[in-house]
Design a protein around this motif. Structure first.
Motif, PDB file in Angstrom:
ATOM      1  N   GLY A  95     -33.167  18.057  43.774  1.00 12.65           N
ATOM      2  CA  GLY A  95     -32.496  16.833  43.379  1.00 12.65           C
ATOM      3  C   GLY A  95     -32.957  15.649  44.207  1.00 12.65           C
ATOM      4  O   GLY A  95     -33.813  15.779  45.092  1.00 12.65           O
ATOM      5  N   PRO A  96     -32.386  14.455  43.948  1.00 10.57           N
ATOM      6  CA  PRO A  96     -32.762  13.246  44.686  1.00 10.57           C
ATOM      7  C   PRO A  96     -31.978  13.109  45.989  1.00 10.57           C
ATOM      8  O   PRO A  96     -30.821  13.529  46.085  1.00 10.57           O
ATOM      9  N   TYR A  97     -32.623  12.504  46.975  1.00 11.81           N
ATOM     10  CA  TYR A  97     -32.013  12.290  48.291  1.00 11.81           C
ATOM     11  C   TYR A  97     -32.319  10.873  48.770  1.00 11.81           C
ATOM     12  O   TYR A  97     -33.381  10.314  48.465  1.00 11.81           O
ATOM     13  N   HIS A  98     -31.376  10.326  49.527  1.00 11.29           N
ATOM     14  CA  HIS A  98     -31.668   9.118  50.292  1.00 11.29           C
ATOM     15  C   HIS A  98     -32.443   9.550  51.532  1.00 11.29           C
ATOM     16  O   HIS A  98     -31.983  10.412  52.288  1.00 11.29           O
ATOM     17  N   CYS A  99     -33.617   8.948  51.743  1.00 16.12           N
ATOM     18  CA  CYS A  99     -34.455   9.294  52.895  1.00 16.12           C
ATOM     19  C   CYS A  99     -34.599   8.069  53.787  1.00 16.12           C
ATOM     20  O   CYS A  99     -35.208   7.075  53.387  1.00 16.12           O
ATOM     21  N   MET A 206     -32.106  13.016  55.482  1.00  8.92           N
ATOM     22  CA  MET A 206     -31.965  13.309  54.058  1.00  8.92           C
ATOM     23  C   MET A 206     -30.499  13.532  53.712  1.00  8.92           C
ATOM     24  O   MET A 206     -29.863  14.427  54.257  1.00  8.92           O
ATOM     25  N   VAL A 207     -29.983  12.703  52.802  1.00  7.27           N
ATOM     26  CA  VAL A 207     -28.602  12.823  52.332  1.00  7.27           C
ATOM     27  C   VAL A 207     -28.639  12.835  50.809  1.00  7.27           C
ATOM     28  O   VAL A 207     -29.259  11.952  50.194  1.00  7.27           O
ATOM     29  N   PRO A 208     -28.008  13.807  50.166  1.00  3.02           N
ATOM     30  CA  PRO A 208     -28.091  13.878  48.696  1.00  3.02           C
ATOM     31  C   PRO A 208     -27.535  12.629  48.016  1.00  3.02           C
ATOM     32  O   PRO A 208     -26.529  12.052  48.448  1.00  3.02           O
ATOM     33  N   VAL A 209     -28.202  12.215  46.950  1.00  7.39           N
ATOM     34  CA  VAL A 209     -27.663  11.162  46.097  1.00  7.39           C
ATOM     35  C   VAL A 209     -26.528  11.771  45.282  1.00  7.39           C
ATOM     36  O   VAL A 209     -26.724  12.818  44.647  1.00  7.39           O
ATOM     37  N   PRO A 210     -25.325  11.178  45.302  1.00  8.05           N
ATOM     38  CA  PRO A 210     -24.205  11.778  44.557  1.00  8.05           C
ATOM     39  C   PRO A 210     -24.561  11.970  43.086  1.00  8.05           C
ATOM     40  O   PRO A 210     -24.983  11.023  42.415  1.00  8.05           O
ATOM     41  N   PRO A 211     -24.403  13.193  42.576  1.00  3.64           N
ATOM     42  CA  PRO A 211     -24.802  13.441  41.189  1.00  3.64           C
ATOM     43  C   PRO A 211     -23.772  12.930  40.191  1.00  3.64           C
ATOM     44  O   PRO A 211     -22.577  12.839  40.484  1.00  3.64           O
ATOM     45  N   LYS A 217     -15.293  16.786  35.082  1.00  2.00           N
ATOM     46  CA  LYS A 217     -14.085  16.004  35.314  1.00  2.00           C
ATOM     47  C   LYS A 217     -13.637  16.221  36.755  1.00  2.00           C
ATOM     48  O   LYS A 217     -13.178  17.313  37.105  1.00  2.00           O
ATOM     49  N   PRO A 218     -13.810  15.198  37.592  1.00  9.25           N
ATOM     50  CA  PRO A 218     -13.403  15.357  39.000  1.00  9.25           C
ATOM     51  C   PRO A 218     -11.909  15.525  39.145  1.00  9.25           C
ATOM     52  O   PRO A 218     -11.126  15.033  38.314  1.00  9.25           O
ATOM     53  N   MET A 219     -11.508  16.210  40.208  1.00  7.85           N
ATOM     54  CA  MET A 219     -10.084  16.417  40.467  1.00  7.85           C
ATOM     55  C   MET A 219      -9.456  15.119  40.949  1.00  7.85           C
ATOM     56  O   MET A 219     -10.029  14.397  41.767  1.00  7.85           O
ATOM     57  N   VAL A 220      -8.313  14.825  40.399  1.00  9.14           N
ATOM     58  CA  VAL A 220      -7.532  13.646  40.831  1.00  9.14           C
ATOM     59  C   VAL A 220      -6.307  14.134  41.549  1.00  9.14           C
ATOM     60  O   VAL A 220      -5.461  14.820  40.957  1.00  9.14           O
ATOM     61  N   PRO A 221      -6.177  13.849  42.854  1.00  7.32           N
ATOM     62  CA  PRO A 221      -4.997  14.348  43.583  1.00  7.32           C
ATOM     63  C   PRO A 221      -3.691  13.779  43.036  1.00  7.32           C
ATOM     64  O   PRO A 221      -3.641  12.635  42.589  1.00  7.32           O
ATOM     65  N   ASN A 222      -2.651  14.583  43.049  1.00  4.46           N
ATOM     66  CA  ASN A 222      -1.313  14.129  42.628  1.00  4.46           C
ATOM     67  C   ASN A 222      -0.583  13.564  43.823  1.00  4.46           C
ATOM     68  O   ASN A 222      -0.465  14.201  44.856  1.00  4.46           O
TER      69      ASN A 222
END
Length: 223
Positions: A95-99, A206-211, A217-222
């Motif tokens: 995958g892509p990374y910030h370098c 190297m830090v991953p680019v957020p995919p 569907k990301p979790m939304v905390p209650n």
């Protein structure tokens, strides 16, 4: 009496012979304790081998030799510039990374540059590293090497160059390096540039680019 001894002796020899035959016929388990040679050792040039043998020590010396004005900057990088920070499981996902490049040594001692984009690519069962933006664009193949690092064997090219070069074809373009995981979702690539003026060492964060995963569907905390 002598005849009895003879018979007893012959019986003992016969039993010993049976025991020997039984032992020979019994299957034996053997354990191969030899360690297979890492693949990169069969590919690296003699110069690359020498560099990789001392690269971790070279990195530690470069950090210790930082000018006083750069020490606080280096400490602010946390484990990225800590020679002892390598963690288990160094494998990187495709995958892509910030370098972000940090250059140690040379006339300035310490330089930090704006992040570029690089990729970890998966091809025919192997991983490769390729920097896709910026003036300098190292790329190469990654090889397993123990439980805390991977080895990079590749070449260096400049922005705008279209020709692909293979490691080992042109010593002036060959690069070697180490990839280590220093914390969660953070890796470093240490490239040996000791042949350059001032004996510089390049460290890429190297830090991953957020995919963005379609349909996820990301979790939304209650609250």
């Amino acid at each position: 009496m002598v005849r009895g001894w003879l018979l007893a002796g012959m019986a003992g020899v016969a039993l010993a012979g049976c025991a020997t035959r039984d032992s020979a016929m019994r299957p034996h388990a053997t354990v191969d304790t030899s360690t297979p040679t890492p693949e990169w050792m069969r590919i690296a040039t003699p110069a690359g081998m020498r560099s990789l043998e001392t690269l971790d020590a070279h990195f530690a010396r470069a950090v210790r030799a930082l000018p006083r004005a750069a020490v606080s900057k280096a400490r602010a990088e946390g484990p990225l510039l800590d020679p002892d920070a390598a963690q288990l499981a160094p494998q990187v996902s495709p995958g892509p990374y910030h370098c972000r490049l940090i250059r140690l040594g040379g006339a300035r001692g310490f330089q930090s540059f704006a992040p570029d984009i690089c990729y970890i690519l998966a091809d025919t069962g192997s991983l490769s590293f390729a920097k896709a933006s910026g003036e300098n664009r190292p790329d190469g193949r990654l090889y397993a090497d123990g439980d805390k690092r991977m080895v990079l064997l590749g070449t260096a090219r400049r922005e705008g160059e279209k020709t692909q070069h293979r490691y080992g074809d042109d010593p002036s373009r060959d690069i070697v390096g180490l990839i280590e995981r220093v914390s969660s979702f953070r890796w470093r690539v240490i490239l040996d540039r000791s042949a350059a003026p001032g004996g510089v060492l390049d460290v890429y964060e190297m830090v991953p680019v957020p995919p963005e995963v379609k349909g996820a569907k990301p979790m939304v905390p209650n609250d």
